[in-house]
Design a protein around this motif. Structure first.
Motif, PDB file in Angstrom:
ATOM      1  N   ASP A   1      51.671  29.433  33.471  1.00 30.39           N
ATOM      2  CA  ASP A   1      50.457  28.645  33.258  1.00 30.39           C
ATOM      3  C   ASP A   1      49.339  29.590  32.813  1.00 30.39           C
ATOM      4  O   ASP A   1      48.910  30.453  33.581  1.00 30.39           O
ATOM      5  N   GLY A   2      48.868  29.413  31.580  1.00 29.72           N
ATOM      6  CA  GLY A   2      47.890  30.334  31.004  1.00 29.72           C
ATOM      7  C   GLY A   2      46.609  30.466  31.814  1.00 29.72           C
ATOM      8  O   GLY A   2      46.080  31.562  31.982  1.00 29.72           O
ATOM      9  N   LEU A   3      46.109  29.352  32.341  1.00 32.57           N
ATOM     10  CA  LEU A   3      44.879  29.401  33.127  1.00 32.57           C
ATOM     11  C   LEU A   3      45.093  30.154  34.440  1.00 32.57           C
ATOM     12  O   LEU A   3      44.281  31.000  34.831  1.00 32.57           O
ATOM     13  N   LEU A   4      46.205  29.874  35.124  1.00 33.07           N
ATOM     14  CA  LEU A   4      46.503  30.575  36.381  1.00 33.07           C
ATOM     15  C   LEU A   4      46.757  32.061  36.139  1.00 33.07           C
ATOM     16  O   LEU A   4      46.354  32.913  36.945  1.00 33.07           O
ATOM     17  N   LEU A   5      47.402  32.374  35.013  1.00 33.45           N
ATOM     18  CA  LEU A   5      47.632  33.773  34.647  1.00 33.45           C
ATOM     19  C   LEU A   5      46.298  34.494  34.467  1.00 33.45           C
ATOM     20  O   LEU A   5      46.078  35.581  35.010  1.00 33.45           O
ATOM     21  N   MET A   6      45.381  33.860  33.735  1.00 32.67           N
ATOM     22  CA  MET A   6      44.078  34.464  33.483  1.00 32.67           C
ATOM     23  C   MET A   6      43.283  34.626  34.776  1.00 32.67           C
ATOM     24  O   MET A   6      42.681  35.675  35.017  1.00 32.67           O
ATOM     25  N   GLU A   7      43.284  33.599  35.624  1.00 37.74           N
ATOM     26  CA  GLU A   7      42.539  33.671  36.878  1.00 37.74           C
ATOM     27  C   GLU A   7      43.075  34.777  37.792  1.00 37.74           C
ATOM     28  O   GLU A   7      42.309  35.547  38.362  1.00 37.74           O
ATOM     29  N   ALA A   8      44.404  34.849  37.940  1.00 35.24           N
ATOM     30  CA  ALA A   8      44.988  35.881  38.796  1.00 35.24           C
ATOM     31  C   ALA A   8      44.741  37.269  38.211  1.00 35.24           C
ATOM     32  O   ALA A   8      44.396  38.208  38.948  1.00 35.24           O
ATOM     33  N   ALA A   9      44.883  37.405  36.906  1.00 39.84           N
ATOM     34  CA  ALA A   9      44.643  38.703  36.265  1.00 39.84           C
ATOM     35  C   ALA A   9      43.200  39.135  36.465  1.00 39.84           C
ATOM     36  O   ALA A   9      42.928  40.297  36.811  1.00 39.84           O
ATOM     37  N   ASP A  10      42.249  38.215  36.272  1.00 36.02           N
ATOM     38  CA  ASP A  10      40.833  38.542  36.463  1.00 36.02           C
ATOM     39  C   ASP A  10      40.561  38.972  37.901  1.00 36.02           C
ATOM     40  O   ASP A  10      39.828  39.933  38.145  1.00 36.02           O
ATOM     41  N   THR A  11      41.122  38.258  38.861  1.00 30.68           N
ATOM     42  CA  THR A  11      40.948  38.607  40.274  1.00 30.68           C
ATOM     43  C   THR A  11      41.443  40.021  40.549  1.00 30.68           C
ATOM     44  O   THR A  11      40.766  40.813  41.211  1.00 30.68           O
ATOM     45  N   LEU A  12      42.622  40.342  40.021  1.00 29.76           N
ATOM     46  CA  LEU A  12      43.213  41.658  40.288  1.00 29.76           C
ATOM     47  C   LEU A  12      42.465  42.776  39.568  1.00 29.76           C
ATOM     48  O   LEU A  12      42.248  43.848  40.135  1.00 29.76           O
ATOM     49  N   VAL A  13      42.063  42.538  38.334  1.00 29.57           N
ATOM     50  CA  VAL A  13      41.293  43.545  37.592  1.00 29.57           C
ATOM     51  C   VAL A  13      39.965  43.794  38.296  1.00 29.57           C
ATOM     52  O   VAL A  13      39.543  44.941  38.462  1.00 29.57           O
ATOM     53  N   ASP A  14      39.308  42.728  38.750  1.00 30.41           N
ATOM     54  CA  ASP A  14      38.046  42.879  39.474  1.00 30.41           C
ATOM     55  C   ASP A  14      38.229  43.689  40.759  1.00 30.41           C
ATOM     56  O   ASP A  14      37.300  44.350  41.214  1.00 30.41           O
ATOM     57  N   ALA A  15      39.425  43.643  41.338  1.00 27.88           N
ATOM     58  CA  ALA A  15      39.716  44.392  42.564  1.00 27.88           C
ATOM     59  C   ALA A  15      40.163  45.819  42.268  1.00 27.88           C
ATOM     60  O   ALA A  15      40.428  46.583  43.195  1.00 27.88           O
ATOM     61  N   GLY A  16      40.283  46.173  40.983  1.00 28.37           N
ATOM     62  CA  GLY A  16      40.612  47.538  40.621  1.00 28.37           C
ATOM     63  C   GLY A  16      42.038  47.783  40.184  1.00 28.37           C
ATOM     64  O   GLY A  16      42.425  48.918  39.912  1.00 28.37           O
ATOM     65  N   PHE A  17      42.842  46.739  40.116  1.00 24.78           N
ATOM     66  CA  PHE A  17      44.228  46.885  39.669  1.00 24.78           C
ATOM     67  C   PHE A  17      44.294  46.900  38.152  1.00 24.78           C
ATOM     68  O   PHE A  17      43.477  46.265  37.484  1.00 24.78           O
ATOM     69  N   GLU A  18      45.286  47.586  37.615  1.00 19.01           N
ATOM     70  CA  GLU A  18      45.651  47.415  36.210  1.00 19.01           C
ATOM     71  C   GLU A  18      46.709  46.331  36.181  1.00 19.01           C
ATOM     72  O   GLU A  18      47.639  46.349  36.991  1.00 19.01           O
ATOM     73  N   VAL A  19      46.567  45.374  35.264  1.00 19.22           N
ATOM     74  CA  VAL A  19      47.469  44.234  35.214  1.00 19.22           C
ATOM     75  C   VAL A  19      48.155  44.173  33.856  1.00 19.22           C
ATOM     76  O   VAL A  19      47.517  44.317  32.818  1.00 19.22           O
ATOM     77  N   VAL A  20      49.465  43.955  33.892  1.00 21.11           N
ATOM     78  CA  VAL A  20      50.250  43.681  32.697  1.00 21.11           C
ATOM     79  C   VAL A  20      50.730  42.244  32.837  1.00 21.11           C
ATOM     80  O   VAL A  20      51.337  41.886  33.852  1.00 21.11           O
ATOM     81  N   GLU A  21      50.438  41.420  31.841  1.00 18.95           N
ATOM     82  CA  GLU A  21      50.760  40.000  31.917  1.00 18.95           C
ATOM     83  C   GLU A  21      52.057  39.680  31.191  1.00 18.95           C
ATOM     84  O   GLU A  21      52.362  40.263  30.147  1.00 18.95           O
ATOM     85  N   ALA A  22      52.808  38.729  31.772  1.00 17.27           N
ATOM     86  CA  ALA A  22      54.017  38.209  31.142  1.00 17.27           C
ATOM     87  C   ALA A  22      54.061  36.705  31.393  1.00 17.27           C
ATOM     88  O   ALA A  22      53.775  36.254  32.501  1.00 17.27           O
ATOM     89  N   SER A  23      54.432  35.933  30.371  1.00 14.03           N
ATOM     90  CA  SER A  23      54.411  34.481  30.498  1.00 14.03           C
ATOM     91  C   SER A  23      55.724  33.897  31.022  1.00 14.03           C
ATOM     92  O   SER A  23      55.786  32.717  31.350  1.00 14.03           O
ATOM     93  N   HIS A  24      56.773  34.709  31.099  1.00 14.55           N
ATOM     94  CA  HIS A  24      58.041  34.278  31.698  1.00 14.55           C
ATOM     95  C   HIS A  24      58.891  35.495  32.027  1.00 14.55           C
ATOM     96  O   HIS A  24      58.541  36.630  31.684  1.00 14.55           O
ATOM     97  N   ALA A  25      60.010  35.248  32.705  1.00 15.15           N
ATOM     98  CA  ALA A  25      60.842  36.327  33.232  1.00 15.15           C
ATOM     99  C   ALA A  25      61.378  37.259  32.146  1.00 15.15           C
ATOM    100  O   ALA A  25      61.449  38.470  32.347  1.00 15.15           O
TER     101      ALA A  25
END
Length: 134
Positions: free
Chosen positions: A23-47
């Protein structure tokens, strides 16, 4: 006038998170949360995308995957088990809004968070993984 440096997130101590969410919106929200917390995030839309990332990078420190992913060759549980087998040093966090996992769904040591989750719960869980791996 001197500015104070930005608040440190101890990002050098935090692992790279491979975030798998269809889910693109959930992916963006979770990525933003983690980046704001200092994590580096790599996104993938499926397995399948996630496996390509894992095969091409050696810096992924945590896998966070949704369960229900209509695209790709497997769901999040299958991905979690495969990652635990092929990359046993990568902790696995599974999230789902579809109920709780059954007894054989998740690999040993994996954690589960039901959706919807509080952003603070997500950050706290991933930071605990970082401390465990250190």
């Amino acid at each position: 006038m001197t500015q104070n440096p930005p608040e440190s997130h101890e990002s050098t101590d935090l692992p790279v998170v491979l975030l798998v969410e269809d889910d693109g919106l959930l992916l963006m929200e979770a990525a933003d949360t983690l980046v704001d917390a200092g994590f580096e995030v790599v996104e993938a839309s499926h397995a399948d995308n996630a496996l390509s990332v894992l095969e091409s990078r050696d810096d992924v420190g945590v896998l966070m995957t949704d369960v229900d992913m209509p695209r790709g060759s497997m769901d999040g549980f299958a991905l979690a088990r495969l990652v635990a087998h092929r990359w046993p040093g990568i902790p696995v966090l599974v999230v789902s809004g579809m109920g709780t996992p059954g007894p054989n769904d998740m690999p040993d040591g994996a954690r589960f968070i039901p959706k919807p989750y509080e952003p603070s719960t997500l950050v706290r869980t991933l930071r605990a993984f970082a401390r465990r791996a250190a």
